[in-house]
Design an enzyme around this catalytic site. Structure first.
Site, PDB file in Angstrom:
ATOM      1  N   ARG A 111       0.882  -1.186   0.000  1.00 16.23           N
ATOM      2  CA  ARG A 111       0.000   0.000   0.000  1.00 16.23           C
ATOM      3  C   ARG A 111       0.907   1.220   0.000  1.00 16.23           C
ATOM      4  O   ARG A 111       1.713   1.395   0.924  1.00 16.23           O
ATOM      5  CB  ARG A 111      -0.913  -0.020   1.231  1.00 16.23           C
ATOM      6  CG  ARG A 111      -1.657   1.276   1.424  1.00 16.23           C
ATOM      7  CD  ARG A 111      -2.773   1.181   2.442  1.00 16.23           C
ATOM      8  NE  ARG A 111      -3.907   0.468   1.918  1.00 16.23           N
ATOM      9  CZ  ARG A 111      -5.138   0.524   2.439  1.00 16.23           C
ATOM     10  NH1 ARG A 111      -5.378   1.269   3.495  1.00 16.23           N
ATOM     11  NH2 ARG A 111      -6.122  -0.157   1.907  1.00 16.23           N
ATOM     12  N   HIS A 138      -7.198   0.886  -6.499  1.00 14.90           N
ATOM     13  CA  HIS A 138      -7.447  -0.022  -5.371  1.00 14.90           C
ATOM     14  C   HIS A 138      -8.118  -1.299  -5.912  1.00 14.90           C
ATOM     15  O   HIS A 138      -9.296  -1.552  -5.683  1.00 14.90           O
ATOM     16  CB  HIS A 138      -8.357   0.678  -4.353  1.00 14.90           C
ATOM     17  CG  HIS A 138      -8.362   0.052  -2.988  1.00 14.90           C
ATOM     18  ND1 HIS A 138      -7.556  -1.021  -2.652  1.00 14.90           N
ATOM     19  CD2 HIS A 138      -9.095   0.328  -1.869  1.00 14.90           C
ATOM     20  CE1 HIS A 138      -7.781  -1.360  -1.397  1.00 14.90           C
ATOM     21  NE2 HIS A 138      -8.707  -0.553  -0.896  1.00 14.90           N
ATOM     22  N   GLN A 141     -10.172  -3.961  -3.712  1.00 14.24           N
ATOM     23  CA  GLN A 141     -11.469  -3.464  -3.258  1.00 14.24           C
ATOM     24  C   GLN A 141     -12.534  -3.708  -4.328  1.00 14.24           C
ATOM     25  O   GLN A 141     -13.644  -4.145  -4.029  1.00 14.24           O
ATOM     26  CB  GLN A 141     -11.368  -1.952  -2.966  1.00 14.24           C
ATOM     27  CG  GLN A 141     -12.668  -1.356  -2.466  1.00 14.24           C
ATOM     28  CD  GLN A 141     -13.089  -1.960  -1.134  1.00 14.24           C
ATOM     29  OE1 GLN A 141     -12.317  -1.979  -0.190  1.00 14.24           O
ATOM     30  NE2 GLN A 141     -14.313  -2.477  -1.049  1.00 14.24           N
ATOM     31  N   ASP A 233     -17.394   6.860  -1.375  1.00 10.72           N
ATOM     32  CA  ASP A 233     -16.171   6.687  -0.584  1.00 10.72           C
ATOM     33  C   ASP A 233     -16.013   7.970   0.225  1.00 10.72           C
ATOM     34  O   ASP A 233     -16.721   8.960  -0.006  1.00 10.72           O
ATOM     35  CB  ASP A 233     -14.987   6.466  -1.548  1.00 10.72           C
ATOM     36  CG  ASP A 233     -13.689   6.088  -0.840  1.00 10.72           C
ATOM     37  OD1 ASP A 233     -13.720   5.862   0.385  1.00 10.72           O
ATOM     38  OD2 ASP A 233     -12.650   6.028  -1.510  1.00 10.72           O
ATOM     39  N   CYS A 274     -16.476   1.297   0.474  1.00 15.76           N
ATOM     40  CA  CYS A 274     -15.302   0.454   0.761  1.00 15.76           C
ATOM     41  C   CYS A 274     -14.904   0.487   2.231  1.00 15.76           C
ATOM     42  O   CYS A 274     -14.219  -0.418   2.698  1.00 15.76           O
ATOM     43  CB  CYS A 274     -14.139   0.892  -0.119  1.00 15.76           C
ATOM     44  SG  CYS A 274     -13.595   2.591   0.188  1.00 15.76           S
ATOM     45  N   ARG A 302     -13.576  -8.986   0.824  1.00 13.10           N
ATOM     46  CA  ARG A 302     -12.151  -8.700   0.611  1.00 13.10           C
ATOM     47  C   ARG A 302     -11.338  -9.967   0.868  1.00 13.10           C
ATOM     48  O   ARG A 302     -10.420 -10.303   0.135  1.00 13.10           O
ATOM     49  CB  ARG A 302     -11.667  -7.584   1.564  1.00 13.10           C
ATOM     50  CG  ARG A 302     -12.233  -6.201   1.311  1.00 13.10           C
ATOM     51  CD  ARG A 302     -11.758  -5.629  -0.001  1.00 13.10           C
ATOM     52  NE  ARG A 302     -10.299  -5.554  -0.079  1.00 13.10           N
ATOM     53  CZ  ARG A 302      -9.564  -4.548   0.394  1.00 13.10           C
ATOM     54  NH1 ARG A 302     -10.147  -3.503   0.966  1.00 13.10           N
ATOM     55  NH2 ARG A 302      -8.240  -4.545   0.281  1.00 13.10           N
TER      56      ARG A 302
HETATM   57  N1  NVA Z   1     -10.095   6.518  -1.091  1.00 11.32           N
HETATM   58  C1  NVA Z   1      -9.766   6.022   0.221  1.00 11.32           C
HETATM   59  C2  NVA Z   1      -9.957   4.554   0.286  1.00 11.32           C
HETATM   60  C3  NVA Z   1      -9.669   3.934   1.610  1.00 11.32           C
HETATM   61  C4  NVA Z   1      -9.840   2.453   1.605  1.00 11.32           C
HETATM   62  C5  NVA Z   1      -8.327   6.382   0.535  1.00 11.32           C
HETATM   63  O1  NVA Z   1      -7.461   6.322  -0.352  1.00 11.32           O
HETATM   64  O2  NVA Z   1      -8.069   6.760   1.684  1.00 11.32           O
HETATM   65  N1   CP Z   2     -11.315  -0.561   2.247  1.00  9.71           N
HETATM   66  C1   CP Z   2     -10.035  -0.604   2.661  1.00  9.71           C
HETATM   67  O1   CP Z   2      -9.088  -0.787   1.871  1.00  9.71           O
HETATM   68  O2   CP Z   2      -9.902  -0.490   4.002  1.00  9.71           O
HETATM   69  P1   CP Z   2      -8.539  -0.297   4.814  1.00  9.71           P
HETATM   70  O3   CP Z   2      -8.007   1.063   4.469  1.00  9.71           O
HETATM   71  O4   CP Z   2      -8.942  -0.440   6.239  1.00  9.71           O
HETATM   72  O5   CP Z   2      -7.566  -1.368   4.383  1.00  9.71           O
END
Ligand code: NVA
Ligand code: CP
Length: 317
Positions: A111, A138, A141, A233, A274, A302
């Site tokens: 990540r 992502h 997801q 989101d 998500c 997931r």
């Molecule tokens: N768009 C959000 C998704 C979190 C799972 C982020 O990047 O923080």
């Molecule tokens: N939806 C998602 O990716 O959640 P986290 O940021 O908790 O991993």
């Protein structure tokens, strides 16, 4: 199990651009099989002896825990690579880190902030690399979202999905995922917060093969009309906190998914998010905790899609 023999053209999954329509459907099929087995109290040790490394530049609850739990359920092991303990924090390059980790591990999930970091990791690693979220994509997801939609609607092709809010990393991959599986998608995002133009173009190209319509608008009312699924989101993704006023000034309340907006969708429309969610901002408690919401189902999936993805990437026969 037929789907285990699925062959992926690309070893790395950095966005849904890396999966064909049939590969996505194979992953969903295998995920459903693994889910059924687990619910029946079975979990074959398909990844016994395999080791997954996890690198997280950003916080995570679902992604980290579902990858680790999935790997354990399949008999494999995980190593959480704390960034501050790695030589990366002292300036060792991503290239050399990738080469080194490939000597010990069978797969990496990362990540990152900048998507080029996970691209670099994938380029120099000889083992599969999975994007566990970057600023741009992502993919895991969206695999979970597609499985959730399929389970709830009994099909994918021909459905209508409305995305309301930020045209962010989740939205980019959702466009690709819908286009590749024949879901008509309309995104309603404020000016300046649209999904990437290049992704919209790619999604439209994919949509020509699956007969999926891809529409980009600023108007949530247009997007949600007759939708089978409504997704949103957070207004403030990780790393976007500097834009303190974006919630208040740009998004809220026009892009909030509330009961009024849901009433414009089909009667049996489902609501996806998500997570993590900010109740009262992008979605009201009434919607996220209401009957249309499938967010827990989505979070659970997931686990199942990632287990399927890992089995296929690590070429379990
Ligand atoms: N768009 C959000 C998704 C979190 C799972 C982020 O990047 O923080
Ligand atoms: N939806 C998602 O990716 O959640 P986290 O940021 O908790 O991993």
């Amino acid at each position: 199990m037929k789907t285990l023999r699925t062959y992926l053209n690309n070893k790395d999954i950095l966005s849904l651009q890396d999966l064909s329509s049939s590969e996505i459907l194979s992953i969903l099929k295998l995920a459903s099989e693994l889910k059924k087995e687990l619910k029946g109290g079975k979990s074959r040790q398909l990844l016994k002896g395999k080791i997954l490394g996890l690198i997280f530049q950003k916080p995570s609850t679902r992604t980290r825990v579902s990858f680790e739990a999935g790997m354990f359920q399949l008999g494999g092991n995980t190593i959480y690579l704390n960034l501050s303990d790695m030589q990366l924090s002292r300036g060792e390059s991503i290239e050399d880190t990738a080469r080194t980790l490939s000597l010990y591990l069978n797969c990496i999930i990362a990540r990152v902030y900048d998507h080029t970091d996970v691209q670099k990791l994938a380029r120099f690693a000889s083992i599969p690399v999975i994007n566990g979220l970057s600023d741009t994509f992502h993919p895991c997801q969206i695999l979970a979202d597609l499985l959730t939609i399929q389970e709830n609607k009994r099909k994918l092709k021909g459905l209508r999905l409305a995305w309301i809010g930020d045209g962010d990393n989740v939205c980019n991959d959702l466009l690709l995922g819908c286009a590749k599986t024949g879901i008509n998608i309309t995104t309603a995002c404020p000016k300046g917060y649209e999904p990437m133009q290049e992704i919209v173009r790619l999604a439209k190209e994919e949509g020509e093969n699956t007969e999926a319509e891809i529409i980009v608008t600023e108007d949530p009312v247009v997007a949600v009309k007759d939708a089978d699924a409504v997704a949103t989101d957070t207004f403030v993704s990780i790393g976007k906190d500097e834009e303190k006023n974006r919630r208040q000034l740009v998004f809220f309340p026009k892009y909030q998914v509330n009961s009024e907006i849901m009433k414009l969708a089909k009667k049996d429309a489902i609501f996806l998010h998500c997570l993590p969610a900010k109740r009262g901002w992008e979605v009201t408690s009434e919607v996220i905790d209401g009957n249309a919401s499938v967010v827990w189902h989505e979070a659970e999936n997931r686990l199942h899609v990632q287990k399927a993805l890992m089995c296929i990437l690590m070429k379990v026969k």
